[in-house]
Design a protein around this motif. Sequence first.
Motif, PDB file in Angstrom:
ATOM      1  N   ILE A 293       0.861  -1.177   0.000  1.00 21.55           N
ATOM      2  CA  ILE A 293       0.000   0.000   0.000  1.00 21.55           C
ATOM      3  C   ILE A 293       0.900   1.231   0.000  1.00 21.55           C
ATOM      4  N   SER A 294       0.714   2.093  -0.985  1.00 21.97           N
ATOM      5  CA  SER A 294       1.518   3.319  -1.096  1.00 21.97           C
ATOM      6  C   SER A 294       3.012   3.000  -1.064  1.00 21.97           C
ATOM      7  N   ASP A 295       3.401   1.968  -1.813  1.00 18.71           N
ATOM      8  CA  ASP A 295       4.801   1.543  -1.919  1.00 18.71           C
ATOM      9  C   ASP A 295       5.391   1.062  -0.599  1.00 18.71           C
ATOM     10  N   LYS A 296       4.542   0.685   0.331  1.00 17.65           N
ATOM     11  CA  LYS A 296       5.010   0.153   1.607  1.00 17.65           C
ATOM     12  C   LYS A 296       4.323  -1.185   1.871  1.00 17.65           C
ATOM     13  N   THR A 297       5.039  -2.075   2.524  1.00 18.10           N
ATOM     14  CA  THR A 297       4.503  -3.405   2.808  1.00 18.10           C
ATOM     15  C   THR A 297       3.912  -3.450   4.208  1.00 18.10           C
ATOM     16  N   ILE A 298       2.688  -3.931   4.297  1.00 18.07           N
ATOM     17  CA  ILE A 298       2.051  -4.149   5.591  1.00 18.07           C
ATOM     18  C   ILE A 298       1.626  -5.609   5.672  1.00 18.07           C
ATOM     19  N   CYS A 299       1.187  -6.021   6.843  1.00 15.77           N
ATOM     20  CA  CYS A 299       0.763  -7.410   7.030  1.00 15.77           C
ATOM     21  C   CYS A 299      -0.519  -7.448   7.850  1.00 15.77           C
ATOM     22  N   THR A 300      -1.478  -8.228   7.388  1.00 15.51           N
ATOM     23  CA  THR A 300      -2.720  -8.436   8.130  1.00 15.51           C
ATOM     24  C   THR A 300      -2.757  -9.864   8.651  1.00 15.51           C
ATOM     25  N   ILE A 301      -2.901 -10.001   9.957  1.00 18.00           N
ATOM     26  CA  ILE A 301      -3.048 -11.311  10.585  1.00 18.00           C
ATOM     27  C   ILE A 301      -4.509 -11.456  10.970  1.00 18.00           C
ATOM     28  N   SER A 302      -5.228 -12.290  10.238  1.00 18.13           N
ATOM     29  CA  SER A 302      -6.645 -12.521  10.515  1.00 18.13           C
ATOM     30  C   SER A 302      -6.768 -13.638  11.549  1.00 18.13           C
ATOM     31  N   VAL A 303      -7.565 -13.372  12.584  1.00 14.63           N
ATOM     32  CA  VAL A 303      -7.689 -14.302  13.710  1.00 14.63           C
ATOM     33  C   VAL A 303      -9.142 -14.742  13.841  1.00 14.63           C
ATOM     34  N   ARG A 304      -9.377 -16.033  13.712  1.00 12.23           N
ATOM     35  CA  ARG A 304     -10.716 -16.563  13.941  1.00 12.23           C
ATOM     36  C   ARG A 304     -10.853 -16.991  15.408  1.00 12.23           C
ATOM     37  N   PRO A 305     -12.069 -17.014  15.938  1.00 12.35           N
ATOM     38  CA  PRO A 305     -12.263 -17.363  17.352  1.00 12.35           C
ATOM     39  C   PRO A 305     -11.668 -18.724  17.705  1.00 12.35           C
ATOM     40  N   ALA A 306     -10.991 -18.779  18.835  1.00 13.54           N
ATOM     41  CA  ALA A 306     -10.380 -20.024  19.300  1.00 13.54           C
ATOM     42  C   ALA A 306     -11.447 -20.971  19.837  1.00 13.54           C
ATOM     43  N   GLN A 307     -11.098 -22.243  19.908  1.00 10.33           N
ATOM     44  CA  GLN A 307     -12.025 -23.246  20.433  1.00 10.33           C
ATOM     45  C   GLN A 307     -11.766 -23.548  21.904  1.00 10.33           C
ATOM     46  N   ARG A 308     -10.688 -22.994  22.436  1.00 10.37           N
ATOM     47  CA  ARG A 308     -10.388 -23.127  23.856  1.00 10.37           C
ATOM     48  C   ARG A 308      -9.641 -21.874  24.296  1.00 10.37           C
ATOM     49  N   PRO A 309      -9.580 -21.588  25.593  1.00 11.01           N
ATOM     50  CA  PRO A 309      -8.956 -20.345  26.058  1.00 11.01           C
ATOM     51  C   PRO A 309      -7.499 -20.229  25.625  1.00 11.01           C
ATOM     52  N   LEU A 310      -7.117 -19.010  25.258  1.00  9.50           N
ATOM     53  CA  LEU A 310      -5.734 -18.714  24.901  1.00  9.50           C
ATOM     54  C   LEU A 310      -5.094 -17.878  26.002  1.00  9.50           C
ATOM     55  N   TYR A 311      -3.811 -18.104  26.220  1.00 13.65           N
ATOM     56  CA  TYR A 311      -3.056 -17.340  27.206  1.00 13.65           C
ATOM     57  C   TYR A 311      -1.748 -16.867  26.574  1.00 13.65           C
ATOM     58  N   VAL A 312      -1.279 -15.716  27.039  1.00 12.23           N
ATOM     59  CA  VAL A 312       0.063 -15.262  26.687  1.00 12.23           C
ATOM     60  C   VAL A 312       1.001 -15.759  27.784  1.00 12.23           C
ATOM     61  N   HIS A 313       1.992 -16.537  27.393  1.00 12.73           N
ATOM     62  CA  HIS A 313       2.919 -17.135  28.351  1.00 12.73           C
ATOM     63  C   HIS A 313       4.175 -16.273  28.450  1.00 12.73           C
ATOM     64  N   VAL A 314       4.423 -15.747  29.641  1.00 14.97           N
ATOM     65  CA  VAL A 314       5.611 -14.932  29.901  1.00 14.97           C
ATOM     66  C   VAL A 314       6.314 -15.536  31.110  1.00 14.97           C
ATOM     67  N   GLY A 315       7.424 -16.212  30.869  1.00 15.90           N
ATOM     68  CA  GLY A 315       8.083 -16.929  31.948  1.00 15.90           C
ATOM     69  C   GLY A 315       7.176 -18.038  32.456  1.00 15.90           C
ATOM     70  N   ASP A 316       6.952 -18.066  33.762  1.00 17.96           N
ATOM     71  CA  ASP A 316       6.062 -19.063  34.364  1.00 17.96           C
ATOM     72  C   ASP A 316       4.630 -18.553  34.490  1.00 17.96           C
ATOM     73  N   GLU A 317       4.365 -17.381  33.954  1.00 12.11           N
ATOM     74  CA  GLU A 317       3.055 -16.749  34.119  1.00 12.11           C
ATOM     75  C   GLU A 317       2.193 -16.932  32.874  1.00 12.11           C
ATOM     76  N   GLN A 318       0.899 -17.178  33.105  1.00  8.09           N
ATOM     77  CA  GLN A 318      -0.089 -17.237  32.031  1.00  8.09           C
ATOM     78  C   GLN A 318      -0.999 -16.016  32.149  1.00  8.09           C
ATOM     79  N   ARG A 319      -1.076 -15.235  31.080  1.00 10.51           N
ATOM     80  CA  ARG A 319      -1.877 -14.016  31.108  1.00 10.51           C
ATOM     81  C   ARG A 319      -3.053 -14.154  30.148  1.00 10.51           C
ATOM     82  N   PHE A 320      -4.237 -13.860  30.648  1.00  9.86           N
ATOM     83  CA  PHE A 320      -5.470 -14.027  29.869  1.00  9.86           C
ATOM     84  C   PHE A 320      -5.960 -12.662  29.394  1.00  9.86           C
ATOM     85  N   PHE A 321      -6.173 -12.535  28.080  1.00 12.64           N
ATOM     86  CA  PHE A 321      -6.589 -11.263  27.498  1.00 12.64           C
ATOM     87  C   PHE A 321      -7.892 -11.409  26.720  1.00 12.64           C
TER      88      PHE A 321
END
Length: 260
Positions: A202-230
Amino acid sequence: MARPPGRDKLKVGLSVEIETKENQGTGILTTGIIRGILTASRHHPYGIKVRLEDGQVGRVKNIIDTAAKEQVQPPANLKSGNIPKTEDKYNEFKEFYQYDMSIEKLPFTGAGRQKAIDGIMNSVRERFATAVCAFGNDTSGGSVHLGIRADGTIMGLERDKQIGNFDDYDDSFANHIRDTLEKFLKDKVFIIRKIEIKFRRISDKTICTISVRPAQRPLYVHVGDEQRFFVRGPAPRSERLIDQKDQFRYIKFRFPNYEG
């Protein structure tokens, strides 16, 4: 005064009037669409607590629309793949994938500089994974657009490509994105089945679209030993649910068959 509707009368997508904590006793009601049901019991004397699509929380006093929808349908631009002009419930912009302007201002050189750069890049990638996590936990999913500033300005991903030493976009860059998501989300099946990565110019620049469909089970962000729910918070950002009770209630309504 009529008894507030019970939990069995409420569904995601239903239009209701709620009384927020701030307006208790004032008679002021807030209208919105239910995104999540937070009260686990069938009835509550003051009303079932819900979260609306705009992020507000309160107890349901009245049902406006009895034609409930099981799932809110995303707008046409999400289905067609067009880039929206502004962020909204279904679209979040990220200026960079792993680069950050602060890298240019680092005062030192050598191994210490590289360690600092690695830390900054990891933090930026974590924020990206957080957005994907929130969309996956939502009932409708959404898209993360990399290379677009929050105000909608197209910035491109050239700096990300350079600092990552990627040979190309569709292969090495895309694979790095998948590796990042696997590192933070630790759910390979979700990444394979629910994630679509698309680069475009777009306008001589590259972008990226990450399309996300609903998960079938809860997702967490794992940081070290911690699970973070968003989850998706008040548009257009992600919101972390820290309270365990809030997490339990959200997971129970969003993933009713989950037994993890």
